[in-house]
Design an enzyme around this catalytic site. Structure first.
Site, PDB file in Angstrom:
ATOM      1  N   SER A 480       0.816  -1.206   0.000  1.00  0.00           N
ATOM      2  CA  SER A 480       0.000   0.000   0.000  1.00  0.00           C
ATOM      3  C   SER A 480       0.861   1.274   0.000  1.00  0.00           C
ATOM      4  O   SER A 480       1.526   1.580  -0.984  1.00  0.00           O
ATOM      5  CB  SER A 480      -0.957  -0.039   1.195  1.00  0.00           C
ATOM      6  N   ASP A 491      10.573   5.861  -9.822  1.00  0.00           N
ATOM      7  CA  ASP A 491      10.193   6.634 -11.011  1.00  0.00           C
ATOM      8  C   ASP A 491      11.000   7.923 -11.140  1.00  0.00           C
ATOM      9  O   ASP A 491      11.380   8.317 -12.245  1.00  0.00           O
ATOM     10  CB  ASP A 491       8.694   6.964 -10.974  1.00  0.00           C
ATOM     11  N   LYS A 505      -0.812  -4.299  -3.343  1.00  0.00           N
ATOM     12  CA  LYS A 505      -2.120  -3.757  -2.930  1.00  0.00           C
ATOM     13  C   LYS A 505      -2.210  -2.323  -3.415  1.00  0.00           C
ATOM     14  O   LYS A 505      -1.679  -1.414  -2.812  1.00  0.00           O
ATOM     15  CB  LYS A 505      -2.253  -3.839  -1.410  1.00  0.00           C
TER      16      LYS A 505
END
Length: 706
Positions: A480, A491, A505
């Site tokens: 999560s 990224d 998740k």
């Protein structure tokens, strides 16, 4: 008469053909009260709740699916799996009768007709009771009359097996299953009298619980078959379970601190709450199965076959009281029922216990000294009460990490590792703000709703708290909010992500009150700034470590009908691509080190051994063959452990001590299960430090060359 009423009448006639009298006659000898199946009927409140559930899912669930014949077929299969997951209760004739309604459940649910669901469950109760009666009769004849010298084998996983042809085939299967239970307990060291007593008590308790089935239990199971075809996190909560919402996700923090779920007849640990009693004990791990619960010095209660909420009631208790758990370790092979007892003191998990903390690892590489700072982040927390009342000193993950970063920079560390292993997530706000400490400005995560609208969450503050070399270490239990942060660091090219693929998740749930109970359903999905979902695949590390956790059993991808990984258009953000050029070289250096590292070699060998054991389809019902197989497994395990010990300069073991597991609660192989794990004896954290030092050296070489 309406189509619905015609369907209802025909299904009740077909499905209840066994009748309550047959059920009562079969139970007459069991000294149990006769159970009135006719009392198990849907109520008006349940019918209305089913209509509300259908409408909410059709209109608002992220996965917008039509309730049609195709979905009816999926509901049908899901419900059958709930009622008889190992295909050991229903006969082929039962299934043939049910099949008439495979493509009619949608029509019935649209008008609030629950009759087929109730009738199927009633048949399951009848078959389950027949199994209890048969098992008890067999046990009372004495387990000594069972033959353990034959060449019979039993299928380990019957999820996709053929349905037993008839009642006689069921009896053959049930007899084999009882022989398997007896063998497992024999190999676990129990005496024959003890086994007989345990199994008789287990089946009597199961029969007693079967007779306590309520209309509400059937309704919840049936409506959850509908909810679960949308995704595994969508769930109907009955009025009782709505009050205890944490039961299906986590025990109360004034408990043992473990996330539990039902796994056929067992209660399985999904993850451990950071800083909770279970995690601190270093004796429990994900996928361990709880088979017994005792209060302090009281008698151990066998909980095999119990409902999850019943097990939770036994485990819960007042702060400061003790509870003992009998646990089968996840590391055992499928046939090994050897258990160990774990004593825990129930306590509340305090915010300060879960707070981020730091340490420093010192290395000497080729004559050069390096200091690597480590910040362990167990969860993404915030003291909402203090925050809302305006307390300027409220605690949060971001605030604590900011202070730790300042302290580490004062100690002149050469790089920093953020340890997110076993971090199950928490506050989305904190994941966003923590990302902001390491980037100047820009988006941190995207949230897409069921209509396709995308919300972009941004770094709330300009500027960077720490801009130096950095790695993020994750494992399968990083979930999560952890995945949002790790994905953002990857990224942006801000940090190396190292470890195992994360949990996966990447969905957002909401709870909607109904006239009767509540519905928890998925209404949005998380995406990284690159446009990739964190759902299902999780975050794939730049450099991967081996894992003893079974990804088939743990992680979003292991859940039925988990929403897929996908992508949306990327956000506008400024990424630093300079790390990418170093990853192949860093990977090569890591592999060269790992090939000579006894901890990594042990882990890889253990993974292969576990995989070989899990791939077996059948187990022998011959005691001699079963004992031979178990000894071969234990001999291989002992040889692997002694190879590791020899490489580390430690004394070899003469035999495995089953009370002293080879793994601690973090999933890290360790011969010191009872000792507190430290950074110095954590091979994966140390290797992450080595990789960060490799990165520093490569950057210096590039700088010198330029």
């Amino acid at each position: 008469m309406t189509v619905s009423n015609i369907l209802r009448k025909s299904c009740l006639i077909a499905l209840l053909s066994l009748g309550t009298s047959a059920f009562a006659a079969e139970t007459a000898d069991s000294a149990m009260p006769i159970f009135d199946l006719e009392s198990l009927q849907p109520t008006r409140e349940q019918m209305i709740a089913s209509l509300n559930t259908v409408e909410l899912l059709r209109r608002h669930h992220y996965n917008r699916i039509s309730l049609d014949d195709a979905l009816s077929s999926e509901i049908f299969d899901t419900y059958l799996r709930q009622l008889d997951p190992q295909r050991s209760l229903f006969t082929a004739a039962d299934i043939s009768t049910f099949e008439e309604y495979r493509h009619k459940l949608d029509d019935l649910l649209l008008v609030g007709d629950l009759s087929v669901g109730f009738a199927m469950h009633t048949r399951q109760i009848q078959r389950a009771d027949q199994r209890m009666v048969y098992a008890l009769q067999l046990l009372r004849e004495g387990i000594g009359q069972l033959d353990f010298s034959s060449d019979q084998n039993i299928l380990i996983d019957r999820e996709k097996a053929e349905w037993p042809a008839d009642q006689q085939a069921l009896h053959v299967l049930w007899r084999q299953q009882i022989k398997d239970e007896v063998l497992r307990l024999k190999l676990a060291g129990r005496e024959q009298d003890s086994i007989q007593e345990l199994l008789e008590k287990r089946y009597l308790n199961a029969q007693k619980r079967l007779y306590q089935t309520r209309s509400e239990d059937i309704f919840q199971n049936y409506i959850n078959a509908l909810a679960q075809v949308y995704d595994p996190h969508t769930q109907y909560l009955s009025p009782d379970n709505a009050e205890n919402f944490d039961i299906n996700m986590s025990l109360s923090l004034e408990g043992i601190g473990a996330v539990l779920q039902s796994d056929n007849d067992h209660t399985k640990i999904v993850r451990l709450v950071p800083a909770g009693p279970a995690e601190k004990s270093k004796q429990l791990a994900p996928a361990d199965r709880i088979i017994g619960v005792a209060q302090d010095q009281g008698e151990m209660v066998d909980v095999v076959g119990w409902r999850l909420d019943e097990v939770v009631k036994l485990i819960r208790g007042p702060k400061g009281s003790s509870v003992r758990l009998e646990v089968i370790p996840a590391s055992n092979p499928p046939s090994d029922m050897t258990s160990r007892e774990v004593a825990l003191v129930r306590e509340a998990v305090k915010l300060e216990d879960q707070a981020a903390k730091s340490s420093v690892l010192e290395f000497n590489e080729q004559g050069n000294d390096y200091r690597i700072g480590v910040i362990e982040v167990p969860g993404f927390y915030i003291d909402f009460k203090a925050y809302r009342r305006g307390d300027p000193d409220y605690r949060s993950t971001t605030r604590d990490v900011r202070h730790l970063l300042s302290d580490l920079q004062e100690q002149e560390v050469d790089g920093i590792v953020l340890d997110l292993r076993n971090n199950g997530g928490g506050s989305l706000q904190e994941a966003t703000e923590l990302t902001g400490l390491f980037i100047d400005k820009g988006p941190t995560v995207l949230v897409r709703d069921s209509k396709g609208d995308v919300q972009v969450l941004d770094d709330p503050e300009a500027g960077i708290t720490y801009g130096g070399p950095m790695a993020v270490i994750v494992n399968r239990l990083s979930a999560s909010a952890s995945e949002i942060f790790a994905g953002a660091m990857q990224d942006y090219g801000r940090a190396l992500v190292i470890g195992e693929p994360t949990f996966g998740k990447g969905t957002v749930q909401s709870i909607q009150p109904l006239n009767h109970g509540e519905l928890k359903f998925t209404l949005a999905k998380f995406y990284r700034v690159s446009g990739q979902s964190t759902q299902n695949r999780g975050v794939v590390p730049d450099i991967t470590y081996p894992s003893l956790l079974d990804t088939v059993e743990i992680g979003e991808s292991s859940l039925p009908r988990a929403l897929p990984w996908d992508t949306i258009p990327a956000a506008r953000y400024q990424a630093d691509s300079r790390l990418e050029q170093f990853i192949p070289l860093l990977t090569d250096k890591h592999k060269a080190r790992a090939a000579n590292d006894p901890e990594f070699a042990y882990t890889l060998a253990r993974i292969e051994l576990n995989r070989a054991m899990q791939e077996r389809e059948y187990l022998p019902l011959n005691e001699e063959r079963r004992r031979t197989e178990q000894k071969e497994f234990e001999d291989k395990l002992l040889a692997m452990e002694n190879t590791r010990r020899k490489a580390l300069g430690e004394e070899p073991l003469a035999a495995l001590d089953k009370e002293d597991p080879l793994m601690d609660g973090t999933g890290i192989p360790s011969p010191m299960a009872e000792e507190e794990s430290t950074d110095e004896n954590d091979p994966f954290l140390a290797e992450t430090g080595h990789i960060l030092i490799d990165l520093l050296e490569l950057k210096r070489q590039v700088a010198s060359a330029s």
